[in-house]
Design an enzyme around this catalytic site. Structure first.
Site, PDB file in Angstrom:
ATOM      1  CB  CYS A 109      -2.701 -14.035   4.505  1.00 43.50           C
ATOM      2  SG  CYS A 109      -1.213 -13.920   5.507  1.00 43.50           S
ATOM      3  CG  HIS A 427      -3.415 -14.683   9.196  1.00 40.64           C
ATOM      4  ND1 HIS A 427      -3.235 -15.168   7.921  1.00 40.64           N
ATOM      5  CD2 HIS A 427      -4.760 -14.607   9.386  1.00 40.64           C
ATOM      6  CE1 HIS A 427      -4.417 -15.395   7.367  1.00 40.64           C
ATOM      7  NE2 HIS A 427      -5.365 -15.054   8.240  1.00 40.64           N
TER       8      HIS A 427
END
Length: 479
Positions: A109, A427
């Protein structure tokens, strides 16, 4: 039988147990004349919708006459109707107004969000599309060349697709060029720092996209993202002073208990201490360093310095403090005196134009730093990345002879956020403003529409997504 215009319709059956409106509906099917427009002559005048057939005394074989104009026949469309799902995928992507997401290949990510933010820069995509093996510099190594080509191909695939794109080829080349992104933990690829990925990718592109001929922009990436800083160094022990210049691709927003807003963090980031050799003392000494912006980029990138090394736990920790940032950023007071002078006339022109719109008397006074509400036009040409970057010449073939000038005011176009307590976990997500003005959140392979008022709420202060890297686009005025 019924006569209408030059046509005669024979053998029409009338059900006398039903009202005449049903008979008119039969005639509508035959003639196209709506019942309300039909005038049918019978004994005693015109046939009414609710008349009694027995009173009219209609007989077998009787001839009736009808008058009235038919509805216009609906023409078939000249072009066949094409449904959105039947369009080529590239056209479907264009109709969506935003491009596809990226598949997460396992803790990638950080890479996906970096790519989505950089892809929002059309001038970078244009420079990449013009890149070829023929234009490759001898100074560029093979892996840098491969990474540049992989970036170009991936950007192209994203624009053509409505379904998530797998960045396998790009990831493979990125790890070959920068082996630190191949780190494993328990047999899986580790989460990496998005800022490191951003910096390394831009550095590679800056080397590859340097034009081989002097007629073109010698350094496209520096022209788009490079910030020239002029620094004054002062040694408190000896009183020595010196100056230096440097070029960076991003400004730092330092976060402390005093910093509540981006502007305050930027001021802190332009001041610091460093140790260097003192000619007067003959040894290393502590110098105070104060920097000012000496030239402005087309796209201003800011990194929030949220991560630091925690000795007690021997790992990266995160500063969760809330730091607000605006949709519109004015950095006039962070600029050098020379640059401020170049910005004054364009800023004054904008204030005068806005004043005229509001019916105010224009002022001839010079610019101040409080011009954040002034609306400006976007220019189509990038700055040249030098000390003259406050002036941008129009594109070739432009009808206007006016030049576009920088104003020191920027509009937010992308935010890269991090959610979690450590840089080695958590994330990353990209929030990107499209050309149509809409904001899209790219959470790996899942793009979703966002409200603009929610973008500035990514400022930290908890465990929600918080801004880590933000990018602004310069606003210009024609003069």
């Amino acid at each position: 039988s019924v006569k209408w215009q030059k046509k005669v319709f024979e053998g029409i059956e009338i059900d006398v147990t039903l009202p005449p409106y049903v008979f008119k509906a039969q005639l509508y099917d035959l003639t196209g004349v709506p019942p309300e427009r039909q005038k049918i002559m019978v004994k005693g005048g015109l046939l009414k919708d609710d008349a009694d057939w027995s009173a009219i005394g209609v007989k077998n074989g009787q001839k009736l006459m009808m008058m009235g104009t038919a509805d216009e026949i609906v023409k078939a469309p000249e072009k066949a109707i094409v449904f959105a799902e039947d369009l080529p995928e590239e056209e479907q992507a264009a109709n969506l107004g935003y491009s596809a997401g990226l598949v997460n290949l396992g803790n990638t990510c950080y890479m996906n969000s970096t790519l989505q933010c950089l892809k929002t820069v059309p001038e970078l995509k244009s420079a990449l599309s013009n890149y070829s093996l023929a234009g490759r510099n001898n100074d560029v190594d093979q892996t840098s060349h491969m990474l540049t080509v992989a970036t170009r191909e991936l950007f192209g695939d994203l624009d053509k697709s409505v379904n998530a794109v797998s960045p396998t080829q790009f990831w493979m080349v990125l790890r070959k060029k920068y082996p630190q992104f191949s780190q494993l933990q328990n047999g899986m690829h580790m989460q990496q720092d998005a800022e490191e990925c951003w910096t390394q990718l831009l550095y590679t592109l800056s080397q590859s996209l340097k034009a081989p001929t002097s007629s073109e922009d010698p350094d496209a990436v520096k022209a788009l993202f490079g910030v020239n800083l002029r620094s004054r160094l002062h040694c408190q022990e000896s009183g020595e002073e010196s100056s230096e210049t440097e070029s960076v691709y991003s400004l730092k927003c330092h976060i402390s208990h005093e910093v509540n807003h981006l502007h305050e963090g930027l001021k802190h980031g332009l001041k610091g201490e460093l140790e260097k050799n003192s000619p007067a003392l003959g040894r290393t000494a502590l110098y105070l360093k104060e920097s000012l912006i000496d030239s402005l980029p087309r796209y201003l990138t800011v990194q929030f310095v949220r991560f630091f090394w925690k000795r007690e736990t021997n790992q990266k920790a995160k500063i969760l403090r809330k730091v607000d940032y605006p949709l519109e950023l004015d950095i006039y007071d962070l600029c050098s005196e020379d640059l401020r002078k170049k910005l004054e006339a364009p800023r004054q022109k904008l204030r005068d134009e806005e004043g005229k719109k509001l019916g105010l008397q224009t002022s001839a006074k010079s610019s101040s730093s409080k011009d954040g509400d002034v609306k400006m036009t976007d220019a189509e040409a990038p700055s040249n990345g030098s000390g003259e970057s406050s002036t941008v010449t129009p594109q070739e073939g432009a009808s206007s002879e006016k030049e576009t000038h920088m104003t020191g005011i920027y509009d937010l176009v992308s935010v890269l956020t991090h959610k979690g307590r450590s840089a080695d976990s958590g994330h990353y997500v990209a929030w990107v403003k499209q050309e149509n003005g809409k904001w899209i959140q790219y959470d790996d392979d899942h793009p979703s529409l966002q409200r603009e008022e929610d973008i500035t709420k990514l400022s930290g202060g908890g465990d929600w997504h918080m801004a880590y890297i933000i990018m602004y686009k310069a606003r210009f005025v024609s003069m």
